[in-house]
Design a protein around this motif. Structure first.
Motif, PDB file in Angstrom:
ATOM      1  N   MET A   1       0.845  -1.180   0.000  1.00  0.00           N
ATOM      2  CA  MET A   1       0.000   0.000   0.000  1.00  0.00           C
ATOM      3  C   MET A   1       0.893   1.246   0.000  1.00  0.00           C
ATOM      4  SD  MET A   1      -3.229   0.995   2.341  1.00  0.00           S
ATOM      5  CE  MET A   1      -2.609   1.566   3.891  1.00  0.00           C
ATOM      6  N   ALA A   2       0.507   2.243  -0.750  1.00  0.00           N
ATOM      7  CA  ALA A   2       1.288   3.476  -0.849  1.00  0.00           C
ATOM      8  C   ALA A   2       0.902   4.433   0.272  1.00  0.00           C
ATOM      9  CB  ALA A   2       1.055   4.148  -2.192  1.00  0.00           C
ATOM     10  N   LYS A   3       1.915   5.085   0.821  1.00  0.00           N
ATOM     11  CA  LYS A   3       1.696   6.081   1.860  1.00  0.00           C
ATOM     12  C   LYS A   3       2.360   7.374   1.406  1.00  0.00           C
ATOM     13  CE  LYS A   3       2.492   7.217   6.645  1.00  0.00           C
ATOM     14  NZ  LYS A   3       3.145   6.888   7.896  1.00  0.00           N
ATOM     15  N   THR A   4       1.585   8.467   1.394  1.00  0.00           N
ATOM     16  CA  THR A   4       2.098   9.764   0.981  1.00  0.00           C
ATOM     17  C   THR A   4       2.190  10.688   2.184  1.00  0.00           C
ATOM     18  OG1 THR A   4       1.134   9.519  -1.225  1.00  0.00           O
ATOM     19  CG2 THR A   4       1.729  11.746  -0.544  1.00  0.00           C
ATOM     20  N   THR A   5       3.331  11.336   2.323  1.00  0.00           N
ATOM     21  CA  THR A   5       3.514  12.324   3.388  1.00  0.00           C
ATOM     22  C   THR A   5       3.824  13.672   2.742  1.00  0.00           C
ATOM     23  OG1 THR A   5       5.871  11.796   3.578  1.00  0.00           O
ATOM     24  CG2 THR A   5       4.377  10.633   5.064  1.00  0.00           C
ATOM     25  N   LYS A   6       3.485  14.725   3.456  1.00  0.00           N
ATOM     26  CA  LYS A   6       3.732  16.079   2.945  1.00  0.00           C
ATOM     27  C   LYS A   6       4.483  16.855   4.016  1.00  0.00           C
ATOM     28  CE  LYS A   6       0.954  18.782   0.206  1.00  0.00           C
ATOM     29  NZ  LYS A   6      -0.272  19.515  -0.137  1.00  0.00           N
ATOM     30  N   THR A   7       5.569  17.507   3.598  1.00  0.00           N
ATOM     31  CA  THR A   7       6.344  18.353   4.499  1.00  0.00           C
ATOM     32  C   THR A   7       6.437  19.751   3.892  1.00  0.00           C
ATOM     33  OG1 THR A   7       8.424  17.673   3.471  1.00  0.00           O
ATOM     34  CG2 THR A   7       7.733  16.444   5.415  1.00  0.00           C
ATOM     35  N   LEU A   8       6.802  20.695   4.728  1.00  0.00           N
ATOM     36  CA  LEU A   8       6.988  22.067   4.282  1.00  0.00           C
ATOM     37  C   LEU A   8       8.457  22.422   4.471  1.00  0.00           C
ATOM     38  CD1 LEU A   8       5.815  24.802   3.356  1.00  0.00           C
ATOM     39  CD2 LEU A   8       5.346  25.308   5.763  1.00  0.00           C
TER      40      LEU A   8
ATOM     41  N   THR B   1       5.921   9.800  -1.672  1.00  0.00           N
ATOM     42  CA  THR B   1       5.097   8.598  -1.686  1.00  0.00           C
ATOM     43  C   THR B   1       5.991   7.376  -1.558  1.00  0.00           C
ATOM     44  OG1 THR B   1       3.458   9.665  -3.093  1.00  0.00           O
ATOM     45  CG2 THR B   1       3.406   7.259  -2.997  1.00  0.00           C
ATOM     46  N   VAL B   2       5.671   6.537  -0.588  1.00  0.00           N
ATOM     47  CA  VAL B   2       6.400   5.291  -0.375  1.00  0.00           C
ATOM     48  C   VAL B   2       5.456   4.146  -0.698  1.00  0.00           C
ATOM     49  CG1 VAL B   2       7.579   3.833   1.308  1.00  0.00           C
ATOM     50  CG2 VAL B   2       7.836   6.324   1.412  1.00  0.00           C
ATOM     51  N   SER B   3       5.867   3.294  -1.620  1.00  0.00           N
ATOM     52  CA  SER B   3       5.081   2.120  -1.994  1.00  0.00           C
ATOM     53  C   SER B   3       5.865   0.874  -1.622  1.00  0.00           C
ATOM     54  CB  SER B   3       4.799   2.105  -3.493  1.00  0.00           C
ATOM     55  OG  SER B   3       4.077   3.260  -3.868  1.00  0.00           O
ATOM     56  N   ASP B   4       5.399   0.174  -0.591  1.00  0.00           N
ATOM     57  CA  ASP B   4       6.080  -1.042  -0.160  1.00  0.00           C
ATOM     58  C   ASP B   4       5.941  -2.132  -1.207  1.00  0.00           C
ATOM     59  OD1 ASP B   4       6.860   0.001   2.285  1.00  0.00           O
ATOM     60  OD2 ASP B   4       5.085  -0.746   3.342  1.00  0.00           O
ATOM     61  N   ILE B   5       7.028  -2.812  -1.472  1.00  0.00           N
ATOM     62  CA  ILE B   5       6.985  -4.022  -2.286  1.00  0.00           C
ATOM     63  C   ILE B   5       6.625  -5.176  -1.348  1.00  0.00           C
ATOM     64  CG2 ILE B   5       8.340  -5.621  -3.674  1.00  0.00           C
ATOM     65  CD1 ILE B   5       9.935  -3.124  -4.612  1.00  0.00           C
ATOM     66  N   PHE B   6       7.284  -5.214  -0.197  1.00  0.00           N
ATOM     67  CA  PHE B   6       6.875  -6.080   0.903  1.00  0.00           C
ATOM     68  C   PHE B   6       7.403  -5.466   2.180  1.00  0.00           C
ATOM     69  CE2 PHE B   6      11.076  -7.732   0.029  1.00  0.00           C
ATOM     70  CZ  PHE B   6      11.595  -8.026   1.282  1.00  0.00           C
TER      71      PHE B   6
END
Length: 89
Positions: free
Chosen positions: A1-8, A69-74
């Motif tokens: 599952m992809a997780k997106t984070t936002k920083t300033l 965006t980080v998309s885990d392969i496993f």
């Protein structure tokens, strides 16, 4: 599952006219240029950050939202955490 984070990311010039920056996690979304510039000016005017005799964050230069965006392969760690939580119940 992809997780997106936002920083300033706030970029300033230091006392030697070199770029220096500070990155803030979980920043409020949709800030205006006026709001961010005002906050950066307040930081610069506080004049409280210094390293090795050089003042940091002297002159505001730019501000950017950075999305990652980080998309885990496993991720076997997630399975271990789920098993650990099940054992605690």
């Amino acid at each position: 599952m992809a997780k997106t984070t936002k920083t300033l990311k706030l970029t300033f010039l230091n006392g030697k006219n070199k770029k220096t920056s500070v990155t803030l996690g979980d920043a409020v979304d949709n800030l205006t240029a006026e709001q961010v510039r005002g906050a950066m000016t307040t930081i610069a005017q506080a004049n409280v950050f210094e390293k090795d005799g050089v003042k940091n964050y002297v002159t505001p230069q730019s501000a950017s939202y950075i999305e990652r965006t980080v998309s885990d392969i496993f991720n076997d760690g997630d399975a271990d955490q789920a098993e650990s939580a099940d054992k605690q119940d």
